[in-house]
Write a protein that holds these residues in place. Sequence first.
Motif, PDB file in Angstrom:
ATOM      1  N   ASP A 204       0.827  -1.207   0.000  1.00 31.28           N
ATOM      2  CA  ASP A 204       0.000   0.000   0.000  1.00 31.28           C
ATOM      3  C   ASP A 204       0.862   1.259   0.000  1.00 31.28           C
ATOM      4  N   ARG A 205       1.937   1.219   0.785  1.00 33.09           N
ATOM      5  CA  ARG A 205       2.840   2.366   0.847  1.00 33.09           C
ATOM      6  C   ARG A 205       3.562   2.575  -0.491  1.00 33.09           C
ATOM      7  N   ILE A 206       3.949   1.477  -1.132  1.00 36.89           N
ATOM      8  CA  ILE A 206       4.599   1.577  -2.444  1.00 36.89           C
ATOM      9  C   ILE A 206       3.651   2.225  -3.445  1.00 36.89           C
ATOM     10  N   ARG A 207       2.404   1.815  -3.434  1.00 43.12           N
ATOM     11  CA  ARG A 207       1.414   2.376  -4.359  1.00 43.12           C
ATOM     12  C   ARG A 207       1.236   3.876  -4.133  1.00 43.12           C
ATOM     13  N   GLU A 208       1.165   4.291  -2.882  1.00 47.60           N
ATOM     14  CA  GLU A 208       1.018   5.713  -2.576  1.00 47.60           C
ATOM     15  C   GLU A 208       2.215   6.525  -3.080  1.00 47.60           C
ATOM     16  N   LEU A 209       3.420   5.992  -2.858  1.00 48.32           N
ATOM     17  CA  LEU A 209       4.628   6.710  -3.269  1.00 48.32           C
ATOM     18  C   LEU A 209       4.781   6.746  -4.790  1.00 48.32           C
ATOM     19  N   LEU A 210       4.314   5.700  -5.471  1.00 48.40           N
ATOM     20  CA  LEU A 210       4.378   5.675  -6.932  1.00 48.40           C
ATOM     21  C   LEU A 210       3.569   6.827  -7.529  1.00 48.40           C
ATOM     22  N   VAL A 211       2.428   7.091  -6.939  1.00 49.79           N
ATOM     23  CA  VAL A 211       1.573   8.167  -7.439  1.00 49.79           C
ATOM     24  C   VAL A 211       2.108   9.534  -7.011  1.00 49.79           C
ATOM     25  N   ALA A 212       2.619   9.627  -5.779  1.00 49.83           N
ATOM     26  CA  ALA A 212       3.076  10.924  -5.251  1.00 49.83           C
ATOM     27  C   ALA A 212       4.424  11.342  -5.820  1.00 49.83           C
ATOM     28  N   LYS A 213       5.296  10.379  -6.139  1.00 51.55           N
ATOM     29  CA  LYS A 213       6.640  10.689  -6.628  1.00 51.55           C
ATOM     30  C   LYS A 213       6.879   9.978  -7.957  1.00 51.55           C
ATOM     31  N   GLN A 214       6.256  10.484  -8.998  1.00 51.51           N
ATOM     32  CA  GLN A 214       6.267   9.780 -10.280  1.00 51.51           C
ATOM     33  C   GLN A 214       7.630   9.782 -10.960  1.00 51.51           C
ATOM     34  N   SER A 215       8.493  10.730 -10.602  1.00 50.66           N
ATOM     35  CA  SER A 215       9.807  10.800 -11.250  1.00 50.66           C
ATOM     36  C   SER A 215      10.872  10.001 -10.492  1.00 50.66           C
ATOM     37  N   THR A 216      10.510   9.433  -9.357  1.00 47.36           N
ATOM     38  CA  THR A 216      11.472   8.681  -8.541  1.00 47.36           C
ATOM     39  C   THR A 216      11.564   7.246  -9.045  1.00 47.36           C
ATOM     40  N   PRO A 217      12.771   6.693  -9.204  1.00 47.29           N
ATOM     41  CA  PRO A 217      12.917   5.304  -9.639  1.00 47.29           C
ATOM     42  C   PRO A 217      12.251   4.344  -8.665  1.00 47.29           C
ATOM     43  N   ILE A 218      11.797   3.197  -9.181  1.00 45.55           N
ATOM     44  CA  ILE A 218      11.083   2.227  -8.363  1.00 45.55           C
ATOM     45  C   ILE A 218      11.966   1.688  -7.232  1.00 45.55           C
ATOM     46  N   GLU A 219      13.296   1.608  -7.476  1.00 45.74           N
ATOM     47  CA  GLU A 219      14.193   1.127  -6.419  1.00 45.74           C
ATOM     48  C   GLU A 219      14.149   2.049  -5.203  1.00 45.74           C
ATOM     49  N   GLU A 220      14.163   3.349  -5.444  1.00 43.08           N
ATOM     50  CA  GLU A 220      14.098   4.298  -4.334  1.00 43.08           C
ATOM     51  C   GLU A 220      12.721   4.315  -3.681  1.00 43.08           C
ATOM     52  N   ILE A 221      11.678   4.138  -4.495  1.00 45.35           N
ATOM     53  CA  ILE A 221      10.321   4.063  -3.949  1.00 45.35           C
ATOM     54  C   ILE A 221      10.214   2.907  -2.960  1.00 45.35           C
ATOM     55  N   ASN A 222      10.737   1.743  -3.334  1.00 44.29           N
ATOM     56  CA  ASN A 222      10.683   0.576  -2.457  1.00 44.29           C
ATOM     57  C   ASN A 222      11.505   0.794  -1.186  1.00 44.29           C
ATOM     58  N   ASP A 223      12.668   1.418  -1.342  1.00 43.37           N
ATOM     59  CA  ASP A 223      13.488   1.720  -0.158  1.00 43.37           C
ATOM     60  C   ASP A 223      12.710   2.600   0.825  1.00 43.37           C
ATOM     61  N   GLN A 224      12.072   3.643   0.307  1.00 46.95           N
ATOM     62  CA  GLN A 224      11.334   4.565   1.160  1.00 46.95           C
ATOM     63  C   GLN A 224      10.121   3.891   1.803  1.00 46.95           C
ATOM     64  N   ALA A 225       9.477   2.997   1.052  1.00 45.21           N
ATOM     65  CA  ALA A 225       8.301   2.302   1.594  1.00 45.21           C
ATOM     66  C   ALA A 225       8.691   1.385   2.754  1.00 45.21           C
ATOM     67  N   VAL A 226       9.809   0.681   2.595  1.00 43.84           N
ATOM     68  CA  VAL A 226      10.272  -0.218   3.662  1.00 43.84           C
ATOM     69  C   VAL A 226      10.650   0.578   4.904  1.00 43.84           C
TER      70      VAL A 226
END
Length: 300
Positions: A204-226
């Motif tokens: 759920d957190r990954i999904r929220e960050l994907l929408v909020a930070k569209q220019s951020t790479p998925i690797e960083e999105i996952n790091d931030q979600a964890v």
Amino acid sequence: MVQYLTNNIRQIRYITGMVSIALMVISLVAFAAKGLNMGLDFTGGMVTEVQVDKTLNNNDLIEVLKPSLGEFTSVTHSDQEGRWIIRYPVPEEGAQSPDISSILANISHKVDVISNSMVGSQVGQDLVDQGGLALLISMMCILGYLCFRFEWRLASGSLLALIHDVVLVLGFFAITQMEFNLTVFAAILAILGYSLNDSIIIADRIRELLVAKQSTPIEEINDQAVIATFSRTMVTSGTTLLTVAALWIMGGNALEGFAIAMFIGILSGTWSSISIGTVLPEWLKLEPKHYLPSEVDSAP
């Protein structure tokens, strides 16, 4: 500790992901080679209810019964004080049936056999079929929920994490050849629900960050979600592990298999939701566009 995780979370995710894959392979090989040591709930056996001295406990009975009845003998408390239910394998053909009264007379002044019955293998086979059906239905319901809640790339990580947790528990029981009974099977069903909850929080957190930070790479999105969910995961898993550990220590022989299975499942569920649940979507090229509304062509 938190600062170390923040700086090295991606490396930790990748390492634990590889460890998880290796453990799954080992567990599957052990399960295929050795199989599970099915308990009397599945294979059938003898069930005897006895009344003995009220001062005796589970360990006293197990210690004197196992040498005569076999390693897979189990003793559980009945509904009255001093009354116990003894389960043990059916004697081999031609072998003399053990005399429970004579065995327990060594430690109890009074031994009354309340009932003595045999659970046939057909009943055990029915339990195997019904248990397998329950597990299949649970997995199908979880799969349907994940497909409805998340995009398939993100859902696949949560689903593989669930499979990983179940496989590790089955692999442990296959390697150790501990008795696999109904209480252990109940623990597996409980692990499915627990691990799913943990995976959904991170997904759920990954999904929220994907929408909020569209220019951020998925690797960083996952790091931030964890990192964002780490404290919640540790508090939840830590308190649950303390409860299960207390059950393991104080629950006696009857709940030992359940507690061990839950302990392994909680540990594996915690790291699989962090490793497999985040690494697999990266491999499947999850991107912000998969959660953005599709553009509608306004041309006539």
